[in-house]
Design an enzyme around this catalytic site. Structure first.
Site, short mmCIF file in Angstrom:
data_model
loop_
_atom_site.label_atom_id
_atom_site.label_comp_id
_atom_site.label_asym_id
_atom_site.label_seq_id
_atom_site.Cartn_x
_atom_site.Cartn_y
_atom_site.Cartn_z
N HIS A 185 0.81 -1.22 0.00
CA HIS A 185 0.00 0.00 0.00
C HIS A 185 0.84 1.27 0.00
O HIS A 185 0.33 2.36 -0.22
CB HIS A 185 -0.92 0.02 1.23
CG HIS A 185 -2.05 -0.96 1.10
ND1 HIS A 185 -3.31 -0.59 0.72
CD2 HIS A 185 -2.09 -2.31 1.25
CE1 HIS A 185 -4.09 -1.65 0.67
NE2 HIS A 185 -3.37 -2.72 0.99
N ASP A 393 3.48 9.50 -1.05
CA ASP A 393 2.27 8.80 -0.59
C ASP A 393 1.96 7.68 -1.57
O ASP A 393 1.90 7.93 -2.78
CB ASP A 393 1.10 9.81 -0.55
CG ASP A 393 0.07 9.48 0.52
OD1 ASP A 393 -0.01 8.31 0.93
OD2 ASP A 393 -0.65 10.41 0.94
#
Ligand code: GDG
Length: 486
Positions: A185, A393
Protein backbone atom coordinates in the site's frame (compact mmCIF):
# COMPACT_ATOMS: atom_id res chain seq x y z
CA UNK A 1 -19.01 -2.85 18.30
CA UNK A 2 -18.34 -4.99 15.30
CA UNK A 3 -20.49 -4.56 12.22
CA UNK A 4 -22.53 -7.30 10.64
CA UNK A 5 -20.72 -10.58 9.90
CA UNK A 6 -19.36 -11.01 6.39
CA UNK A 7 -22.00 -12.38 4.06
CA UNK A 8 -21.15 -15.66 2.43
CA UNK A 9 -21.09 -15.56 -1.36
CA UNK A 10 -20.56 -18.57 -3.59
CA UNK A 11 -17.94 -17.06 -5.86
CA UNK A 12 -15.30 -14.35 -5.85
CA UNK A 13 -16.00 -11.18 -7.84
CA UNK A 14 -15.54 -11.57 -11.55
CA UNK A 15 -14.65 -15.23 -11.19
CA UNK A 16 -17.31 -17.30 -12.95
CA UNK A 17 -19.44 -19.47 -10.67
CA UNK A 18 -18.29 -23.02 -10.47
CA UNK A 19 -14.65 -22.30 -11.20
CA UNK A 20 -13.85 -22.01 -7.56
CA UNK A 21 -15.64 -22.08 -4.25
CA UNK A 22 -12.81 -21.12 -1.92
CA UNK A 23 -12.74 -18.26 0.50
CA UNK A 24 -10.66 -15.11 0.43
CA UNK A 25 -8.29 -14.89 3.39
CA UNK A 26 -7.25 -11.26 3.94
CA UNK A 27 -4.17 -10.79 6.10
CA UNK A 28 -3.11 -7.38 7.36
CA UNK A 29 -1.34 -6.08 10.42
CA UNK A 30 -4.52 -4.44 11.73
CA UNK A 31 -7.94 -5.94 11.68
CA UNK A 32 -10.70 -3.70 10.30
CA UNK A 33 -11.69 -3.19 13.95
CA UNK A 34 -9.45 -2.29 16.82
CA UNK A 35 -9.96 -2.30 20.56
CA UNK A 36 -10.79 1.03 22.19
CA UNK A 37 -10.82 1.38 25.97
CA UNK A 38 -12.60 4.23 27.72
CA UNK A 39 -14.24 4.92 31.08
CA UNK A 40 -17.21 2.80 29.96
CA UNK A 41 -15.07 -0.25 29.31
CA UNK A 42 -13.71 -1.71 26.09
CA UNK A 43 -15.35 -2.08 22.69
CA UNK A 44 -14.41 -2.58 19.06
CA UNK A 45 -14.22 0.49 16.84
CA UNK A 46 -13.38 0.71 13.12
CA UNK A 47 -9.62 0.93 12.49
CA UNK A 48 -8.42 4.15 10.89
CA UNK A 49 -6.24 4.54 7.80
CA UNK A 50 -6.52 3.86 4.13
CA UNK A 51 -6.11 0.08 4.08
CA UNK A 52 -8.84 -0.61 6.62
CA UNK A 53 -11.31 1.89 5.18
CA UNK A 54 -10.75 0.63 1.62
CA UNK A 55 -10.99 -3.09 2.34
CA UNK A 56 -13.84 -3.05 4.85
CA UNK A 57 -16.46 -2.80 2.11
CA UNK A 58 -14.82 -5.53 0.05
CA UNK A 59 -14.73 -7.87 3.03
CA UNK A 60 -18.46 -7.36 3.63
CA UNK A 61 -19.29 -8.53 0.12
CA UNK A 62 -17.16 -11.66 -0.20
CA UNK A 63 -16.82 -14.94 1.63
CA UNK A 64 -13.90 -13.61 3.60
CA UNK A 65 -11.84 -14.41 6.64
CA UNK A 66 -9.74 -11.53 7.97
CA UNK A 67 -6.59 -12.24 10.00
CA UNK A 68 -4.76 -9.49 11.90
CA UNK A 69 -3.81 -7.82 15.15
CA UNK A 70 -6.81 -6.64 17.20
CA UNK A 71 -4.92 -3.99 19.19
CA UNK A 72 -3.54 -4.14 22.74
CA UNK A 73 -5.75 -6.26 25.00
CA UNK A 74 -3.17 -6.63 27.77
CA UNK A 75 -4.86 -4.18 30.17
CA UNK A 76 -8.17 -6.07 30.07
CA UNK A 77 -9.15 -8.79 32.51
CA UNK A 78 -9.61 -12.31 31.15
CA UNK A 79 -13.40 -12.19 31.14
CA UNK A 80 -13.55 -8.94 29.16
CA UNK A 81 -10.93 -9.92 26.60
CA UNK A 82 -12.53 -13.37 26.25
CA UNK A 83 -15.94 -11.79 25.53
CA UNK A 84 -14.46 -9.35 23.02
CA UNK A 85 -12.54 -12.09 21.22
CA UNK A 86 -15.75 -14.13 21.08
CA UNK A 87 -17.42 -11.26 19.22
CA UNK A 88 -14.57 -11.33 16.73
CA UNK A 89 -15.01 -15.04 16.04
CA UNK A 90 -18.65 -14.34 15.15
CA UNK A 91 -17.55 -11.90 12.49
CA UNK A 92 -15.15 -14.27 10.70
CA UNK A 93 -12.18 -12.38 12.01
CA UNK A 94 -9.15 -14.12 13.47
CA UNK A 95 -6.97 -12.18 15.89
CA UNK A 96 -3.20 -12.57 16.02
CA UNK A 97 -2.24 -11.63 19.58
CA UNK A 98 1.02 -9.73 20.09
CA UNK A 99 2.81 -9.09 23.37
CA UNK A 100 3.53 -5.52 24.38
CA UNK A 101 7.22 -6.10 23.59
CA UNK A 102 6.34 -7.39 20.13
CA UNK A 103 4.15 -4.36 19.46
CA UNK A 104 7.02 -2.07 20.47
CA UNK A 105 9.63 -3.80 18.34
CA UNK A 106 7.70 -5.25 15.37
CA UNK A 107 5.15 -2.46 14.93
CA UNK A 108 6.73 0.68 16.32
CA UNK A 109 10.52 0.22 15.93
CA UNK A 110 10.80 -1.85 12.76
CA UNK A 111 7.62 -1.34 10.73
CA UNK A 112 6.90 2.30 11.54
CA UNK A 113 10.37 3.33 12.72
CA UNK A 114 12.39 1.87 9.82
CA UNK A 115 10.33 0.46 6.93
CA UNK A 116 7.88 3.37 6.77
CA UNK A 117 10.57 6.11 6.54
CA UNK A 118 12.60 4.10 4.02
CA UNK A 119 9.59 3.56 1.77
CA UNK A 120 8.84 7.31 1.98
CA UNK A 121 12.42 8.37 1.18
CA UNK A 122 13.10 9.65 4.68
CA UNK A 123 16.53 8.31 5.63
CA UNK A 124 16.78 11.31 7.97
CA UNK A 125 14.09 9.75 10.18
CA UNK A 126 15.99 6.48 10.74
CA UNK A 127 17.33 5.54 14.15
CA UNK A 128 21.11 5.14 14.34
CA UNK A 129 20.77 1.40 14.72
CA UNK A 130 17.90 -1.04 14.37
CA UNK A 131 17.59 -4.16 16.44
CA UNK A 132 14.50 -6.22 16.09
CA UNK A 133 14.56 -7.95 12.71
CA UNK A 134 14.35 -11.21 14.67
CA UNK A 135 11.10 -10.01 16.27
CA UNK A 136 9.81 -8.88 12.85
CA UNK A 137 10.51 -12.40 11.54
CA UNK A 138 8.91 -14.03 14.58
CA UNK A 139 5.73 -12.00 14.27
CA UNK A 140 5.53 -12.75 10.54
CA UNK A 141 5.88 -16.45 11.53
CA UNK A 142 2.98 -16.01 13.95
CA UNK A 143 0.84 -14.66 11.13
CA UNK A 144 1.95 -17.63 8.99
CA UNK A 145 0.76 -20.01 11.75
CA UNK A 146 -2.62 -18.28 11.86
CA UNK A 147 -3.09 -18.44 8.09
CA UNK A 148 -1.89 -22.04 7.79
CA UNK A 149 -4.38 -23.03 10.52
CA UNK A 150 -7.41 -21.92 8.51
CA UNK A 151 -6.28 -22.36 4.91
CA UNK A 152 -8.03 -25.02 2.85
CA UNK A 153 -7.30 -25.99 -0.76
CA UNK A 154 -9.15 -23.54 -3.03
CA UNK A 155 -8.78 -20.57 -0.66
CA UNK A 156 -6.99 -17.46 -1.88
CA UNK A 157 -4.61 -15.66 0.48
CA UNK A 158 -4.25 -11.90 0.10
CA UNK A 159 -1.53 -10.34 2.27
CA UNK A 160 -1.30 -6.59 2.79
CA UNK A 161 1.51 -4.15 3.35
CA UNK A 162 4.95 -3.52 4.75
CA UNK A 163 4.43 -5.09 8.17
CA UNK A 164 4.23 -8.50 6.50
CA UNK A 165 6.99 -8.46 3.86
CA UNK A 166 8.36 -11.82 5.01
CA UNK A 167 4.99 -13.55 5.24
CA UNK A 168 4.58 -14.67 1.59
CA UNK A 169 7.83 -16.71 1.70
CA UNK A 170 7.11 -18.10 5.17
CA UNK A 171 3.71 -19.27 3.96
CA UNK A 172 5.08 -20.63 0.71
CA UNK A 173 7.37 -22.90 2.73
CA UNK A 174 4.33 -24.34 4.54
CA UNK A 175 1.74 -24.28 1.80
CA UNK A 176 3.59 -24.83 -1.50
CA UNK A 177 0.29 -25.15 -3.43
CA UNK A 178 -1.47 -22.10 -2.03
CA UNK A 179 -2.38 -19.11 -4.18
CA UNK A 180 -0.76 -16.20 -2.38
CA UNK A 181 -1.08 -12.52 -3.28
CA UNK A 182 0.76 -9.58 -1.77
CA UNK A 183 -0.19 -5.90 -2.14
CA UNK A 184 2.06 -3.03 -1.05
CA UNK A 185 0.00 0.00 0.00
CA UNK A 186 2.98 2.33 0.33
CA UNK A 187 5.68 3.19 -2.22
CA UNK A 188 8.46 0.78 -3.03
CA UNK A 189 11.43 3.18 -2.89
CA UNK A 190 14.25 3.74 -5.31
CA UNK A 191 16.78 0.89 -4.84
CA UNK A 192 19.48 3.37 -3.77
CA UNK A 193 17.33 4.07 -0.72
CA UNK A 194 16.00 0.53 -0.26
CA UNK A 195 19.53 -0.88 -0.27
CA UNK A 196 20.34 0.97 2.95
CA UNK A 197 18.39 -1.82 4.69
CA UNK A 198 20.79 -4.52 5.93
CA UNK A 199 18.03 -7.10 5.42
CA UNK A 200 17.09 -5.93 1.92
CA UNK A 201 17.54 -9.35 0.32
CA UNK A 202 15.50 -11.23 2.92
CA UNK A 203 12.66 -8.73 2.54
CA UNK A 204 12.59 -8.98 -1.26
CA UNK A 205 12.75 -12.76 -1.09
CA UNK A 206 9.92 -12.62 1.41
CA UNK A 207 7.72 -10.81 -1.09
CA UNK A 208 8.70 -13.25 -3.84
CA UNK A 209 6.94 -16.04 -1.95
CA UNK A 210 3.72 -14.65 -3.47
CA UNK A 211 2.25 -15.56 -6.88
CA UNK A 212 1.03 -12.02 -7.53
CA UNK A 213 2.72 -8.90 -6.17
CA UNK A 214 0.74 -5.69 -6.58
CA UNK A 215 1.75 -2.03 -6.50
CA UNK A 216 -0.29 1.18 -6.85
CA UNK A 217 1.84 2.61 -9.68
CA UNK A 218 4.20 1.73 -12.50
CA UNK A 219 6.97 3.71 -10.78
CA UNK A 220 6.90 1.58 -7.61
CA UNK A 221 6.98 -1.60 -9.69
CA UNK A 222 9.92 -0.13 -11.62
CA UNK A 223 11.80 0.41 -8.36
CA UNK A 224 11.03 -3.15 -7.30
CA UNK A 225 12.21 -4.69 -10.58
CA UNK A 226 15.39 -2.60 -10.40
CA UNK A 227 15.99 -4.02 -6.91
CA UNK A 228 15.34 -7.58 -8.19
CA UNK A 229 17.82 -7.09 -11.03
CA UNK A 230 20.56 -5.81 -8.76
CA UNK A 231 20.01 -8.18 -5.84
CA UNK A 232 19.09 -11.41 -7.59
CA UNK A 233 19.83 -10.87 -11.31
CA UNK A 234 16.12 -11.35 -12.18
CA UNK A 235 14.50 -9.69 -15.22
CA UNK A 236 10.79 -9.04 -15.67
CA UNK A 237 9.47 -10.53 -18.94
CA UNK A 238 7.11 -8.90 -21.46
CA UNK A 239 4.09 -10.32 -19.56
CA UNK A 240 5.24 -8.63 -16.35
CA UNK A 241 6.37 -11.86 -14.65
CA UNK A 242 9.63 -12.90 -13.04
CA UNK A 243 10.89 -16.43 -12.47
CA UNK A 244 12.21 -17.28 -9.04
CA UNK A 245 12.94 -20.68 -7.50
CA UNK A 246 11.02 -22.45 -10.27
CA UNK A 247 7.88 -20.32 -9.89
CA UNK A 248 6.42 -17.59 -12.14
CA UNK A 249 5.44 -14.48 -10.22
CA UNK A 250 3.20 -11.74 -11.64
CA UNK A 251 4.13 -8.12 -10.88
CA UNK A 252 0.95 -6.10 -11.32
CA UNK A 253 -0.17 -2.50 -11.11
CA UNK A 254 -3.44 -2.13 -9.21
CA UNK A 255 -4.20 1.50 -8.33
CA UNK A 256 -6.48 1.35 -5.32
CA UNK A 257 -9.84 3.13 -5.46
CA UNK A 258 -12.53 3.91 -2.90
CA UNK A 259 -16.17 2.97 -2.44
CA UNK A 260 -17.05 5.98 -4.59
CA UNK A 261 -20.79 5.34 -4.94
CA UNK A 262 -21.06 4.85 -1.17
CA UNK A 263 -19.20 8.12 -0.50
CA UNK A 264 -21.33 10.00 -3.06
CA UNK A 265 -24.55 8.65 -1.60
CA UNK A 266 -23.66 9.37 2.02
CA UNK A 267 -22.33 12.83 1.11
CA UNK A 268 -25.68 13.68 -0.53
CA UNK A 269 -27.70 12.54 2.50
CA UNK A 270 -29.98 14.92 4.35
CA UNK A 271 -27.90 14.97 7.55
CA UNK A 272 -24.68 15.78 5.69
CA UNK A 273 -26.44 18.40 3.55
CA UNK A 274 -27.79 20.20 6.59
CA UNK A 275 -24.36 20.06 8.28
CA UNK A 276 -22.90 21.69 5.14
CA UNK A 277 -25.51 24.46 5.27
CA UNK A 278 -24.70 25.01 8.94
CA UNK A 279 -20.99 25.38 8.22
CA UNK A 280 -21.68 27.91 5.46
CA UNK A 281 -24.10 29.86 7.63
CA UNK A 282 -21.38 30.49 10.20
CA UNK A 283 -19.00 32.02 7.67
CA UNK A 284 -20.96 32.87 4.51
CA UNK A 285 -18.27 35.06 2.91
CA UNK A 286 -15.30 32.95 3.81
CA UNK A 287 -13.58 30.49 1.48
CA UNK A 288 -12.50 27.17 2.98
CA UNK A 289 -9.20 25.45 2.22
CA UNK A 290 -9.10 21.94 3.67
CA UNK A 291 -6.36 19.46 4.65
CA UNK A 292 -7.14 15.98 6.04
CA UNK A 293 -4.34 13.58 6.94
CA UNK A 294 -3.02 11.28 9.59
CA UNK A 295 -0.44 13.38 11.42
CA UNK A 296 2.51 11.88 9.55
CA UNK A 297 5.73 13.45 8.25
CA UNK A 298 5.10 11.92 4.82
CA UNK A 299 1.97 14.04 4.40
CA UNK A 300 3.80 17.38 4.05
CA UNK A 301 1.69 19.28 6.60
CA UNK A 302 4.43 21.68 7.74
CA UNK A 303 5.29 22.88 4.23
CA UNK A 304 1.57 23.09 3.45
CA UNK A 305 1.15 25.52 6.35
CA UNK A 306 4.01 27.62 4.99
CA UNK A 307 2.35 27.61 1.55
CA UNK A 308 -0.81 28.98 3.11
CA UNK A 309 1.27 31.65 4.83
CA UNK A 310 2.81 32.49 1.47
CA UNK A 311 -0.69 32.97 0.01
CA UNK A 312 -1.50 35.51 2.73
CA UNK A 313 1.77 37.37 2.18
CA UNK A 314 1.71 37.42 -1.63
CA UNK A 315 -2.04 37.94 -2.00
CA UNK A 316 -3.17 40.00 0.99
CA UNK A 317 -6.58 40.37 -0.66
CA UNK A 318 -7.33 36.93 0.83
CA UNK A 319 -6.63 38.01 4.40
CA UNK A 320 -9.94 37.81 6.27
CA UNK A 321 -11.59 36.01 3.32
CA UNK A 322 -10.13 32.52 3.46
CA UNK A 323 -9.62 30.00 6.22
CA UNK A 324 -7.45 26.91 6.24
CA UNK A 325 -8.85 23.98 8.24
CA UNK A 326 -6.30 21.25 8.90
CA UNK A 327 -7.58 18.02 10.41
CA UNK A 328 -4.58 16.03 11.69
CA UNK A 329 -5.64 12.62 12.92
CA UNK A 330 -3.41 11.38 15.78
CA UNK A 331 -1.15 8.59 14.57
CA UNK A 332 1.72 6.48 15.95
CA UNK A 333 2.17 8.67 18.99
CA UNK A 334 4.62 6.15 20.48
CA UNK A 335 7.16 6.77 17.70
CA UNK A 336 9.45 9.71 18.53
CA UNK A 337 9.44 11.23 15.04
CA UNK A 338 5.66 11.62 15.26
CA UNK A 339 5.80 13.45 18.59
CA UNK A 340 8.39 15.83 17.13
CA UNK A 341 6.21 16.44 14.09
CA UNK A 342 3.26 17.31 16.27
CA UNK A 343 5.31 19.97 18.07
CA UNK A 344 6.53 21.40 14.76
CA UNK A 345 3.03 21.60 13.26
CA UNK A 346 1.55 23.16 16.38
CA UNK A 347 4.35 25.77 16.54
CA UNK A 348 3.76 26.71 12.90
CA UNK A 349 -0.02 26.99 13.33
CA UNK A 350 0.40 29.20 16.34
CA UNK A 351 3.07 31.36 14.67
CA UNK A 352 1.01 31.95 11.52
CA UNK A 353 -2.18 32.58 13.47
CA UNK A 354 -0.32 34.98 15.76
CA UNK A 355 1.05 36.89 12.80
CA UNK A 356 -2.13 37.22 10.70
CA UNK A 357 -5.17 36.93 12.99
CA UNK A 358 -7.48 39.89 13.50
CA UNK A 359 -10.03 40.35 16.33
CA UNK A 360 -12.68 38.74 14.12
CA UNK A 361 -10.71 36.25 12.02
CA UNK A 362 -8.14 33.48 12.52
CA UNK A 363 -6.51 32.08 9.40
CA UNK A 364 -5.89 28.48 10.50
CA UNK A 365 -8.21 26.15 12.35
CA UNK A 366 -6.27 23.11 13.49
CA UNK A 367 -7.86 19.93 14.85
CA UNK A 368 -5.71 17.17 16.31
CA UNK A 369 -8.30 14.39 16.50
CA UNK A 370 -10.41 12.24 14.26
CA UNK A 371 -13.97 13.19 13.34
CA UNK A 372 -17.02 11.05 12.64
CA UNK A 373 -18.05 10.09 9.16
CA UNK A 374 -20.75 12.73 8.89
CA UNK A 375 -18.35 15.56 9.79
CA UNK A 376 -15.71 14.19 7.41
CA UNK A 377 -18.19 14.16 4.54
CA UNK A 378 -19.55 17.61 5.30
CA UNK A 379 -15.99 18.98 5.35
CA UNK A 380 -15.31 17.44 1.93
CA UNK A 381 -18.51 19.02 0.64
CA UNK A 382 -17.84 22.44 2.17
CA UNK A 383 -14.28 22.93 0.95
CA UNK A 384 -13.53 25.34 -1.87
CA UNK A 385 -10.03 23.91 -2.16
CA UNK A 386 -8.72 20.54 -0.98
CA UNK A 387 -4.98 20.61 -0.33
CA UNK A 388 -3.40 17.15 -0.63
CA UNK A 389 0.34 17.74 -0.62
CA UNK A 390 2.20 14.67 0.66
CA UNK A 391 5.95 14.53 0.11
CA UNK A 392 5.48 10.86 -0.76
CA UNK A 393 2.27 8.80 -0.59
CA UNK A 394 1.51 5.32 -1.93
CA UNK A 395 -1.86 6.43 -3.32
CA UNK A 396 -3.81 8.88 -1.06
CA UNK A 397 -7.46 8.05 -0.70
CA UNK A 398 -8.44 11.45 0.73
CA UNK A 399 -8.03 13.02 -2.74
CA UNK A 400 -10.40 10.41 -4.18
CA UNK A 401 -12.94 10.73 -1.37
CA UNK A 402 -13.05 14.52 -1.89
CA UNK A 403 -13.90 14.08 -5.59
CA UNK A 404 -16.48 11.34 -4.90
CA UNK A 405 -18.30 13.57 -2.39
CA UNK A 406 -18.60 16.56 -4.74
CA UNK A 407 -21.96 15.79 -6.30
CA UNK A 408 -22.21 19.58 -6.89
CA UNK A 409 -19.20 19.20 -9.25
CA UNK A 410 -17.53 22.11 -7.50
CA UNK A 411 -14.31 22.46 -5.50
CA UNK A 412 -10.68 22.40 -6.64
CA UNK A 413 -8.21 19.65 -5.80
CA UNK A 414 -4.55 20.61 -5.38
CA UNK A 415 -2.56 17.39 -5.50
CA UNK A 416 1.10 16.53 -4.94
CA UNK A 417 2.91 14.98 -7.88
CA UNK A 418 4.42 12.57 -5.34
CA UNK A 419 1.11 10.94 -4.40
CA UNK A 420 0.29 7.78 -6.36
CA UNK A 421 -3.13 9.36 -7.03
CA UNK A 422 -1.48 12.01 -9.23
CA UNK A 423 -0.91 9.38 -11.96
CA UNK A 424 -4.68 9.14 -12.36
CA UNK A 425 -6.13 12.43 -11.12
CA UNK A 426 -4.59 14.57 -13.80
CA UNK A 427 -7.41 17.15 -13.68
CA UNK A 428 -6.24 18.29 -10.28
CA UNK A 429 -3.81 21.22 -9.98
CA UNK A 430 -0.71 19.05 -9.68
CA UNK A 431 2.06 20.63 -7.58
CA UNK A 432 5.51 19.94 -6.18
CA UNK A 433 4.93 19.94 -2.38
CA UNK A 434 8.56 20.89 -1.70
CA UNK A 435 8.02 24.11 -3.65
CA UNK A 436 6.38 26.10 -0.87
CA UNK A 437 6.00 29.23 -3.00
CA UNK A 438 4.65 27.24 -5.97
CA UNK A 439 1.95 25.66 -3.79
CA UNK A 440 1.08 29.12 -2.43
CA UNK A 441 0.64 30.32 -6.03
CA UNK A 442 -1.48 27.24 -6.85
CA UNK A 443 -3.70 28.12 -3.89
CA UNK A 444 -4.28 31.59 -5.33
CA UNK A 445 -5.03 30.06 -8.73
CA UNK A 446 -7.49 27.58 -7.18
CA UNK A 447 -9.27 30.25 -5.15
CA UNK A 448 -9.53 32.48 -8.23
CA UNK A 449 -10.60 29.76 -10.69
CA UNK A 450 -13.88 30.47 -12.47
CA UNK A 451 -16.92 28.20 -12.07
CA UNK A 452 -16.90 26.56 -15.52
CA UNK A 453 -13.23 25.61 -15.19
CA UNK A 454 -13.81 24.17 -11.70
CA UNK A 455 -16.74 22.12 -12.92
CA UNK A 456 -14.90 20.87 -16.01
CA UNK A 457 -12.04 19.59 -13.85
CA UNK A 458 -14.23 18.15 -11.10
CA UNK A 459 -16.49 16.35 -13.56
CA UNK A 460 -13.49 14.52 -15.01
CA UNK A 461 -12.02 13.74 -11.59
CA UNK A 462 -15.36 12.27 -10.53
CA UNK A 463 -15.70 10.20 -13.69
CA UNK A 464 -12.35 8.63 -12.96
CA UNK A 465 -13.01 7.99 -9.28
CA UNK A 466 -16.46 6.53 -9.94
CA UNK A 467 -15.18 4.11 -12.54
CA UNK A 468 -11.94 3.02 -10.86
CA UNK A 469 -13.45 2.18 -7.51
CA UNK A 470 -12.34 -0.14 -4.71
CA UNK A 471 -14.50 -2.99 -6.02
CA UNK A 472 -12.76 -2.88 -9.35
CA UNK A 473 -9.38 -2.79 -7.59
CA UNK A 474 -10.21 -5.83 -5.47
CA UNK A 475 -11.76 -7.69 -8.41
CA UNK A 476 -8.72 -7.09 -10.60
CA UNK A 477 -6.35 -8.31 -7.91
CA UNK A 478 -8.42 -11.32 -6.90
CA UNK A 479 -8.92 -12.31 -10.55
CA UNK A 480 -5.17 -12.15 -11.15
CA UNK A 481 -4.68 -14.37 -8.11
CA UNK A 482 -7.47 -16.79 -8.95
CA UNK A 483 -6.01 -17.15 -12.45
CA UNK A 484 -2.67 -18.43 -11.15
CA UNK A 485 -2.30 -21.98 -12.50
CA UNK A 486 -2.16 -24.74 -9.89
C1 GDG B 1 -2.03 4.09 3.36
C2 GDG B 1 -1.02 4.73 2.41
C3 GDG B 1 -2.71 4.59 0.57
C4 GDG B 1 -8.77 10.31 7.91
N1 GDG B 1 -9.19 11.08 8.92
C5 GDG B 1 -10.39 10.64 9.31
C6 GDG B 1 -10.73 9.57 8.49
N2 GDG B 1 -9.71 9.38 7.65
C7 GDG B 1 -9.66 8.32 6.61
C8 GDG B 1 -9.80 8.92 5.24
C9 GDG B 1 -9.11 7.88 4.38
C10 GDG B 1 -8.04 7.30 5.31
O1 GDG B 1 -8.37 7.69 6.63
C11 GDG B 1 -6.64 7.83 4.97
O2 GDG B 1 -6.20 7.16 3.81
P1 GDG B 1 -4.94 7.67 2.94
O3 GDG B 1 -4.89 6.86 1.71
O4 GDG B 1 -5.12 9.12 2.65
O5 GDG B 1 -3.65 7.52 3.86
P2 GDG B 1 -2.94 6.34 4.80
O6 GDG B 1 -3.69 6.14 6.06
O7 GDG B 1 -1.53 6.82 4.97
O8 GDG B 1 -2.99 4.99 3.94
C12 GDG B 1 -1.75 5.52 1.32
C13 GDG B 1 -3.58 3.80 1.54
O9 GDG B 1 -2.82 3.15 2.55
C14 GDG B 1 -4.39 2.74 0.80
O10 GDG B 1 -3.57 1.91 0.02
O11 GDG B 1 -3.55 5.40 -0.24
O12 GDG B 1 -0.81 6.05 0.40
O13 GDG B 1 -0.12 5.60 3.11
O14 GDG B 1 -9.99 6.85 4.02
O15 GDG B 1 -11.15 9.11 4.98
N3 GDG B 1 -11.91 8.91 8.61
C15 GDG B 1 -12.78 9.35 9.58
N4 GDG B 1 -12.48 10.37 10.42
C16 GDG B 1 -11.31 11.04 10.33
O16 GDG B 1 -11.06 11.95 11.13
N5 GDG B 1 -13.98 8.74 9.69
Amino acid sequence: MIGTPARSTPALPGVPDGRRTGRLIIVSNRLPVTIATSGDGAAWKPSSGGLASGLRGVARELDTIWIGWPGDLSDLDDATSGALLGELADSRTIPVRLTRHEVEVFYEDVSNGVLWPICHDRLDQLPLRTDGWDVYERVNQRFADAVANVWQPGDLIWIHDYHLLRLPALLRARLPQAQIGFFLHIPFPNPEIFFTLPVRQQLVEGMLGADVIGFHTRRYRGHFTAALRRLLGLEMDADAHVRFQGRRIALGIFPMGIDSAGFAERAASRTVSSAVLDMRRHAPHERLVLGIDRLDYSKGISRRLLSFQRLLVQHPEWVGRVRFLQLAVPSRGNVRAYRKLRDEVERLVSRINGEFATPSWTPIRYMHRSVNDETLLSLYRSADVMLVTPLRDGMNLVAKEFAACRCDEDGVLILSEFAGAADQMTDALVVNPYDVDGVGDALHLALSMDGPERRRRMRRLREHVMEHNVHRWATDFVQALAGVPR
